[in-house]
Design an enzyme around this catalytic site. Structure first.
Site, short mmCIF file in Angstrom:
data_model
loop_
_atom_site.label_atom_id
_atom_site.label_comp_id
_atom_site.label_asym_id
_atom_site.label_seq_id
_atom_site.Cartn_x
_atom_site.Cartn_y
_atom_site.Cartn_z
N HIS A 1 40.22 34.82 39.60
CA HIS A 1 39.06 35.29 40.29
C HIS A 1 38.83 36.72 40.05
O HIS A 1 37.65 37.12 40.01
CB HIS A 1 39.10 34.91 41.71
CG HIS A 1 37.87 35.30 42.22
ND1 HIS A 1 36.70 34.43 42.25
CD2 HIS A 1 37.46 36.34 42.91
CE1 HIS A 1 35.71 35.06 42.86
NE2 HIS A 1 35.92 36.09 43.37
N ASP B 1 35.36 38.58 38.69
CA ASP B 1 34.45 39.66 39.41
C ASP B 1 34.26 40.75 38.54
O ASP B 1 33.15 41.42 38.28
CB ASP B 1 35.31 40.22 40.58
CG ASP B 1 35.27 39.28 41.88
OD1 ASP B 1 34.48 38.28 41.60
OD2 ASP B 1 36.15 39.34 42.75
N HIS C 1 35.80 45.98 43.11
CA HIS C 1 34.36 46.29 42.66
C HIS C 1 34.24 47.82 42.52
O HIS C 1 33.33 48.33 41.65
CB HIS C 1 33.50 45.96 43.72
CG HIS C 1 33.71 44.55 44.11
ND1 HIS C 1 33.48 43.33 42.92
CD2 HIS C 1 34.03 43.63 45.10
CE1 HIS C 1 33.77 42.32 43.47
NE2 HIS C 1 34.16 42.18 44.67
N HIS D 1 29.19 37.29 41.17
CA HIS D 1 29.70 35.86 40.73
C HIS D 1 28.64 35.49 39.76
O HIS D 1 28.62 34.81 38.71
CB HIS D 1 30.06 34.99 41.80
CG HIS D 1 31.28 35.22 42.55
ND1 HIS D 1 31.30 34.64 43.75
CD2 HIS D 1 32.17 36.27 42.59
CE1 HIS D 1 32.45 35.15 44.45
NE2 HIS D 1 33.06 36.05 43.55
#
Length: 300
Positions: free
Chosen positions: A237, A241, A264, A78
């Site tokens: 969101h 990310d 991720h 973030h």
């Protein structure tokens, strides 16, 4: 010459670690040209510095964690997203714990804090990574790719079979710029399922999670009193990310990014694929900000 950026003065804040549940102090400090983004663990003796580099991501379950030897800085995505959005090239981030504070679960508070530090231009040229050919990675049915593009466009699709995830709002796109990021992406919060919380906490994860820093979902839908900030906040969101994860390549990327159910780990796999193939990219600079295909907030 389109110049590198840092901040002019130190900014301090504190918050709670999403996974540790512990209070964390965070300081943003100016840094010299060509030093990049560096995290500094000031709770350790001696102090340990960990550069924000893709190859140092060793743990990517639920968040991106930089690991150097036995030292970790967790949940960096973030703050890295906010740094990318403001076009900051060089910065020192001090923390007194192993995790970046979660704040409200979005990048909005970090945008605010970094602007308090007053953006400043530096003497060296700002460098960009321009993708020259398609790079694609896949894990099971999850995919992520870069294609040549004059700018930075992100296209993301998620696929959740749950009442809260309207099928009309599981895909989103953004032409990356400071203005678009702040208006469309920065306030999108992380989210999680209430049914998973007990198991996560049993494994020392999500110990600091609450409805002040995340969107909570039960079997029927969103449990937060205020509901969603955007109708497609979940996928926004995921874009937030991704912007943070991808900035771990060291410079802003000029390319089109397409992702389906990526996270991720797969984002990092894409960066490693680029680094493994030097013919896939080139480093470019621009004579002035007007020539740059990515638009940042002006300085001065």
């Amino acid at each position: 010459m389109f110049k590198q950026r840092s901040i002019r003065r130190v900014v301090r804040a504190s918050g709670i670690g999403l996974h540790s549940g512990k209070k964390v102090k965070i300081n943003f400090l100016p840094s010299e040209c060509d030093t990049g983004i560096v995290f500094r663990r000031i709770d350790l003796d001696p102090v340990v510095e960990i550069p924000a580099e893709a190859m140092l991501i060793q743990e990517a379950f639920m968040c991106s964690n930089l690991v150097k030897g036995k030292v970790k800085v967790g949940t960096v995505e973030h703050v890295m997203s906010a740094i990318a959005a403001l076009g900051i090239d060089n910065l020192i981030i001090e923390i007194d714990a192993a995790e970046i504070p979660i704040m409200d679960g979005s990048a909005g508070p970090f945008i605010y804090l970094l602007l308090q530090g007053e953006l400043t231009e530096q003497e060296h040229a700002k460098k960009f990574i321009k993708i020259k050919k398609e790079i694609h990675v896949q894990t099971d049915d999850k995919t992520a790719s870069f294609r040549p593009y004059d700018g930075f466009e992100l296209n993301f699709t998620i696929d959740f079979d749950h009442p809260a995830f309207d099928k009309r709002h599981q895909s989103s796109s953004i032409e990356f710029s400071t203005e678009n990021f702040v208006a469309e992406i920065s306030e999108a919060r992380t989210f999680g399922f209430m049914k998973d919380l007990e198991q996560l906490q049993a494994n020392n994860l999500a110990l600091g999670a609450n409805l002040e820093n995340a969107i909570g979902l039960d079997e029927n839908g969103v449990v937060n009193e205020g509901g969603l900030r955007y109708s497609d906040e979940f996928v926004r969101h995921k874009i937030l990310d991704a912007i943070g994860d991808l900035y771990l390549l060291g410079h802003q990327i000029i390319a089109r990014f397409d992702a389906f159910k990526s996270g991720h780990s797969l984002n990092n796999k894409l960066l490693r694929a680029i680094q493994a193939d030097p013919s896939s990219f080139e480093i470019v600079t621009f004579c002035n900000q007007e020539q740059c295909p990515i638009k940042y907030v002006p300085i001065g």
